[in-house]
Scaffold this motif. Sequence first.
Motif, mmCIF file in Angstrom:
data_model
loop_
_atom_site.group_PDB
_atom_site.id
_atom_site.type_symbol
_atom_site.label_atom_id
_atom_site.label_comp_id
_atom_site.label_asym_id
_atom_site.label_seq_id
_atom_site.Cartn_x
_atom_site.Cartn_y
_atom_site.Cartn_z
ATOM 1 N N PRO A 195 0.845 -1.197 0.000
ATOM 2 C CA PRO A 195 0.000 0.000 0.000
ATOM 3 C C PRO A 195 0.879 1.245 0.000
ATOM 4 O O PRO A 195 1.981 1.223 0.558
ATOM 5 C CB PRO A 195 -0.789 -0.133 1.305
ATOM 6 N N MET A 196 0.405 2.298 -0.655
ATOM 7 C CA MET A 196 1.206 3.522 -0.692
ATOM 8 C C MET A 196 0.530 4.673 0.031
ATOM 9 O O MET A 196 1.105 5.742 0.169
ATOM 10 C CB MET A 196 1.515 3.901 -2.140
ATOM 11 N N GLU B 4 3.136 19.876 7.458
ATOM 12 C CA GLU B 4 2.494 21.182 7.250
ATOM 13 C C GLU B 4 1.878 21.256 5.848
ATOM 14 O O GLU B 4 0.779 21.764 5.664
ATOM 15 C CB GLU B 4 3.548 22.282 7.453
ATOM 16 N N GLN B 5 2.593 20.677 4.901
ATOM 17 C CA GLN B 5 2.128 20.696 3.512
ATOM 18 C C GLN B 5 0.769 19.988 3.390
ATOM 19 O O GLN B 5 -0.125 20.447 2.691
ATOM 20 C CB GLN B 5 3.164 19.995 2.625
ATOM 21 N N CYS B 6 0.620 18.878 4.115
ATOM 22 C CA CYS B 6 -0.625 18.103 4.040
ATOM 23 C C CYS B 6 -1.800 18.919 4.553
ATOM 24 O O CYS B 6 -2.929 18.762 4.104
ATOM 25 C CB CYS B 6 -0.511 16.824 4.864
ATOM 26 N N PRO C 140 -3.403 16.776 -1.874
ATOM 27 C CA PRO C 140 -2.488 16.072 -2.764
ATOM 28 C C PRO C 140 -3.168 15.719 -4.083
ATOM 29 O O PRO C 140 -4.377 15.560 -4.146
ATOM 30 C CB PRO C 140 -2.136 14.810 -1.980
ATOM 31 N N GLU C 141 -2.352 15.626 -5.110
ATOM 32 C CA GLU C 141 -2.874 15.281 -6.424
ATOM 33 C C GLU C 141 -3.035 13.765 -6.506
ATOM 34 O O GLU C 141 -2.236 13.015 -5.944
ATOM 35 C CB GLU C 141 -1.867 15.759 -7.463
ATOM 36 N N ALA D 205 -3.184 9.287 -3.885
ATOM 37 C CA ALA D 205 -3.310 10.706 -3.587
ATOM 38 C C ALA D 205 -2.673 10.956 -2.235
ATOM 39 O O ALA D 205 -3.337 10.904 -1.209
ATOM 40 C CB ALA D 205 -4.776 11.122 -3.580
ATOM 41 N N CYS D 206 -1.353 11.170 -2.237
ATOM 42 C CA CYS D 206 -0.651 11.447 -0.983
ATOM 43 C C CYS D 206 0.639 12.167 -1.319
ATOM 44 O O CYS D 206 1.372 11.769 -2.227
ATOM 45 C CB CYS D 206 -0.355 10.142 -0.242
#
Lengths: 351, 333
Positions: free
Chosen positions: B248-249, B299-301, B306-307, B318-319
């Motif tokens: 899993p990713m 912080e970005q999350c 996410p695309e 999407a991560c």
Amino acid sequence: MMENQAREKDLVLQVKDLKINIKTDDGILTPVRGVNFEIGKGETLGLVGESGCGKSLTSKAILGINAKNCKAEGEILFDAENLGMTDLLKLKPRGEEIRSIRGKQISMIFQEPMVAFSPMYTIGNQINEATLLHITRDKKKAKEISLGVMKKVGIANAEKRYDQYPHEFSGGMLQRALIAMALVCNPKLLIADEPTTALDVTIQAQILELMKELQKDFGMSILFITHDLGTVARMCDRVAVMYLGKIVETAPAVEIFKNPQHPYTRGLIGSVHKIGTKGQDKLFSIEGTVPVAMNLPKRCGFYDRCDKRIEGVCDVQEPELVDSGDNHRVACFACTGCPQAEKCGAEGGKA
Amino acid sequence: MSEPKQILDVQHIHMRFHSKGVCVRAVTDVSFTVNEGETIGIVGESGCGKTTLGRCIVRAYEPSEGDVYYTAADGERVNFVKIDKKTMKKYRKEIQMIFQDPYSSLDPRMTVYDIIKEPLVANFPKMPKAEMEQRIMDIAAKVGLNTSYLKRYPHAFSGGQRQRIGIARALVLNPRVIVCDESVSALDVSIQAQVINLLHDLQRDLKLTYLFISHDLSVVEYISDRVAVMYLGRIVEYAPTKTLFSHPMHPYTESLLSAVPVADPTVQTERIPLEGEIPNPANPPTGCYFHTRCRFCTEQCKQCAPEYKELEPGHFVACHRAEELKLKGFDYE
């Protein structure tokens, strides 16, 4: 064997030859036909079977909360406080004694938390009901106790949640509240009737872990009723497999998964797909369906669906639970050999 | 399968429900493709929008935005969302649904024969009676219903038998795509195995395409070729089954997999706990929808979503951190 002796000493519950009949318009149903099991202190017994096999009726008979047309026979011995070993079936269903046991010493978690709560009262109010009835009459103290248990089962923000209604809770939180209600009186025996069937896997895992932790803290015994073998493997010390109102196999959990003997148990375990074995054979399925428990002929209840049935043996008498070593007991002629050895000598014992 | 032929192409589907001035985003920007003869599993917790997605695809709901392209048997490519209802009727026969609860999805006042006949009457009103009867008998036999019981009412059947009736009703029109919405969840394990085997055999014989919606991961793993994991109305990961279960990713997939109870007490799985609960879809979090429960959150999350992109061939995630994380799945033999 040591384990066995230890269990004899402090049994919490012992069910002996429990039979339940239900009168219906079409005749008498016999959903439970002679069930025997016992639960030791701090032990978790898994009662496994498909819908209609009588597992819920058995559990409700322990509390004496079955419908009026259900007649229970046999003995249900419970090690009650200040009463000693008592036969719960002999107590009046609305009498003083059973009421001091029900909800206090034995409590129950129901399958669907959304249905188990009344939508008209706040959660706190409903948990408090048990506290006020069994522990203290003092409302302030009762609230304190209830709040304490709510925190213990992991309900965040308990003070605020206390005054909320069931519809404001999610399924998982509601199940926690139900567990809080069951545990508030520190019961000796907890009956959990499919407590996680209605929940998502992630929530299910949380609730099961919670129950295990609480069991350690409170030292209670659990009768865990389910049809899901995955949760059984995770939760139970011992497993009893029920089919058509009888226990057909009982063994320690590790043993039953490693070495299932009864064809029904094998079928149940085989029909669950294991992740990590994709692309292999078809799922094993048990042909046919569970018969209706009415006017059953005198033969093995699993006869019609069994792939190991021995004609002339399994269809003329019912097998009883027989010891097959390692605390493992099976009710199957094909597994343990039958009384008329000459007829099935070839098949017997092999299975 | 030599040349996989695309049969469904779902693009940027959105479904919003409005009630009391609140907008609930049940499905947000979902895209995926399905090949003919394939089984796509859609998994997620309750309330994640998997049923809504299934219903949008068969156009039981009108999606708020987006397109569902369907390649018909004659090779024509149509957009289910754009065509009018009359034209849609022509394609309805080819895409059918099997529902969750075999107890409430069958009309108790119709005989089983009539239940299976109804779609035929609705779609082929001019079909001769004898032909209709032939088709009903054939399909009943195919799904394993005793044809002498067809004049009975649903209450006379057990759960597994009823689900067979539901399957017969869906199959009688010779569909090409079937949306199975939790079709085996209400059944006991031994009966579940019977129905799953039946679905498998039918797929092989009739070249069906399944969209298999379920929350039961082991069933999905057994039946699906590819699996989409949904969270709060979005697909967070989409990959071939083995890849998804072994590597899993997305962190959500990982915790979902770790929560699956394994029917073997000697296996001690280490659960990766998911803190908290699914956020309210009427008021979703900013940035990545999963950041409130993610143990790898940065912080970005929190800031930007996410695309949803293809990181490995056929593996969509999407991560933000999918590539750097080493997540644990199941071991395959």
